[in-house]
Design a protein around this motif. Sequence first.
Motif, short mmCIF file in Angstrom:
data_model
loop_
_atom_site.label_atom_id
_atom_site.label_comp_id
_atom_site.label_asym_id
_atom_site.label_seq_id
_atom_site.Cartn_x
_atom_site.Cartn_y
_atom_site.Cartn_z
N THR A 196 5.00 13.12 -1.87
CA THR A 196 5.87 11.95 -1.86
C THR A 196 5.05 10.72 -1.45
O THR A 196 4.35 10.75 -0.42
CB THR A 196 7.02 12.13 -0.86
OG1 THR A 196 7.74 13.32 -1.19
CG2 THR A 196 7.96 10.94 -0.86
N TYR A 197 5.16 9.67 -2.25
CA TYR A 197 4.49 8.41 -1.89
C TYR A 197 5.42 7.57 -1.02
O TYR A 197 6.62 7.46 -1.28
CB TYR A 197 4.11 7.61 -3.14
CG TYR A 197 2.81 8.06 -3.76
CD1 TYR A 197 1.60 7.61 -3.25
CD2 TYR A 197 2.78 8.93 -4.85
CE1 TYR A 197 0.40 8.02 -3.79
CE2 TYR A 197 1.57 9.34 -5.40
CZ TYR A 197 0.38 8.88 -4.87
OH TYR A 197 -0.80 9.28 -5.39
N VAL A 198 4.84 7.00 0.02
CA VAL A 198 5.57 6.13 0.93
C VAL A 198 4.87 4.76 0.93
O VAL A 198 3.66 4.68 1.12
CB VAL A 198 5.61 6.72 2.36
CG1 VAL A 198 6.28 5.74 3.32
CG2 VAL A 198 6.32 8.05 2.38
N ARG A 199 5.66 3.71 0.71
CA ARG A 199 5.11 2.37 0.74
C ARG A 199 5.12 1.84 2.17
O ARG A 199 6.13 1.91 2.86
CB ARG A 199 5.89 1.43 -0.17
CG ARG A 199 5.31 0.02 -0.29
CD ARG A 199 6.06 -0.80 -1.34
NE ARG A 199 5.86 -0.26 -2.67
CZ ARG A 199 4.80 -0.53 -3.42
NH1 ARG A 199 3.84 -1.32 -2.96
NH2 ARG A 199 4.68 -0.01 -4.62
N VAL A 200 3.98 1.33 2.61
CA VAL A 200 3.88 0.81 3.99
C VAL A 200 3.36 -0.64 3.97
O VAL A 200 2.83 -1.10 2.98
CB VAL A 200 2.94 1.68 4.86
CG1 VAL A 200 3.51 3.07 5.00
CG2 VAL A 200 1.55 1.77 4.25
N MET A 258 0.84 -1.19 0.00
CA MET A 258 0.00 0.00 0.00
C MET A 258 0.88 1.24 0.00
O MET A 258 1.89 1.29 0.70
CB MET A 258 -0.90 -0.01 1.24
CG MET A 258 -1.83 1.20 1.34
SD MET A 258 -2.89 1.15 2.80
CE MET A 258 -1.72 1.55 4.08
N GLU A 259 0.49 2.26 -0.77
CA GLU A 259 1.22 3.51 -0.81
C GLU A 259 0.36 4.64 -0.24
O GLU A 259 -0.84 4.71 -0.48
CB GLU A 259 1.62 3.86 -2.25
CG GLU A 259 2.74 2.98 -2.80
CD GLU A 259 3.26 3.48 -4.13
OE1 GLU A 259 4.47 3.32 -4.39
OE2 GLU A 259 2.45 4.06 -4.89
N ILE A 260 0.99 5.53 0.52
CA ILE A 260 0.33 6.68 1.12
C ILE A 260 1.02 7.95 0.60
O ILE A 260 2.25 8.04 0.62
CB ILE A 260 0.40 6.64 2.65
CG1 ILE A 260 -0.32 5.39 3.18
CG2 ILE A 260 -0.22 7.89 3.26
CD1 ILE A 260 -0.19 5.21 4.68
N LEU A 261 0.22 8.90 0.14
CA LEU A 261 0.77 10.17 -0.33
C LEU A 261 0.98 11.10 0.86
O LEU A 261 0.04 11.34 1.64
CB LEU A 261 -0.17 10.82 -1.34
CG LEU A 261 0.29 12.16 -1.94
CD1 LEU A 261 1.59 11.99 -2.71
CD2 LEU A 261 -0.80 12.76 -2.83
N ILE A 262 2.17 11.62 1.00
CA ILE A 262 2.49 12.57 2.07
C ILE A 262 2.56 13.97 1.47
O ILE A 262 3.29 14.21 0.50
CB ILE A 262 3.85 12.24 2.73
CG1 ILE A 262 3.90 10.77 3.14
CG2 ILE A 262 4.10 13.16 3.92
CD1 ILE A 262 2.91 10.37 4.20
#
Length: 329
Positions: free
Chosen positions: A325-329, A1-5
């Motif tokens: 910035t996308y962060v993969r979690v 899953m990716e979250i946009l920061i």
Amino acid sequence: MEILILKADEVKAAMPTGDGIAATKEAMAMYAAKKAVVPLRSNLSAAKGQALFMPGLVEEADALGVKIVSTYPDNPARNLPAVSATMVLLDTETGMVKCLMDGTELTRMRTGALAGAATDLLARKDAKVFLLIGTGGQAMRQLESVLAVRPIDTAYVFNRKLEKAEAFVASAKDELASYGASLVPVSDLDHATGEADIITAVTTAKQPVFDGRKVKAGCHINGVGAYTPQMIELPPEIVVRADKIFVDTVDGVLNEAGDMIKPVNDGLVTREKIANEIGDAVLQKLPGRERDDEITLFKTTGSAVYDVVVAEKIFRFAEEKGIGTYVRV
């Protein structure tokens, strides 16, 4: 899953002011049409501060999220802000978190957009003179939102300390130069109040910040800053004089806004005069301005419905523009 920061400057860069105002009008209409689910905010007190959780769901706008606001008075000693905010957006289809954005800048944008939307709905079309009372963190977006909806020639900016008004104007001149308005710092309100076609008060004052008797016929007023029963920035005279009063949410204003609660409790106006939601004007269920000489007033204390709808729009603009910035979690 990716979250946009999205950091504060990225939140600001993602969405133009006009689109924020349009999104806010959508939220106003959806709330009035009872298409929004906005539970009461939760307030948790910790040993050193407080955390507030403000959830909202507007399925028609695909908007679901919660704004978290923390107030920790001792934080400045640690080089941290006393008040911080973060918006958490979820996907309405899966419930998964899709975005974390700076909640402080979001709050500034949606609060400015609220006053901008109300001004667009209620102020005279030929309004030329604006008075901004207060130069704190909300002030820049409040100024820009009014400049975005009316052809303002002169914008007076008031602070009791003239040097603070001058410093604000100096910073605003470059950022808002494209609107072409003359920005004038003032420390004396009487002349500016009497000349203004639009007045926005954005303070945390506990006493009225301008003389309601000096407001001219046809003026529109936005009451933005007072958001507790102890805060009173609008004079009772203008609440009495106003031909039409609209609020963002009746429950919020009549429970939290001292400058509306006190005139009702003092018997100066009826509750019914204040209990008109701005969304009903958007939906044309209630008339807005009907005459050039009417005094109109808009009072807001904020609601999570505006946070989630505007945040969802910001998220979509950011994706389209490749901001964040996308962060993969």
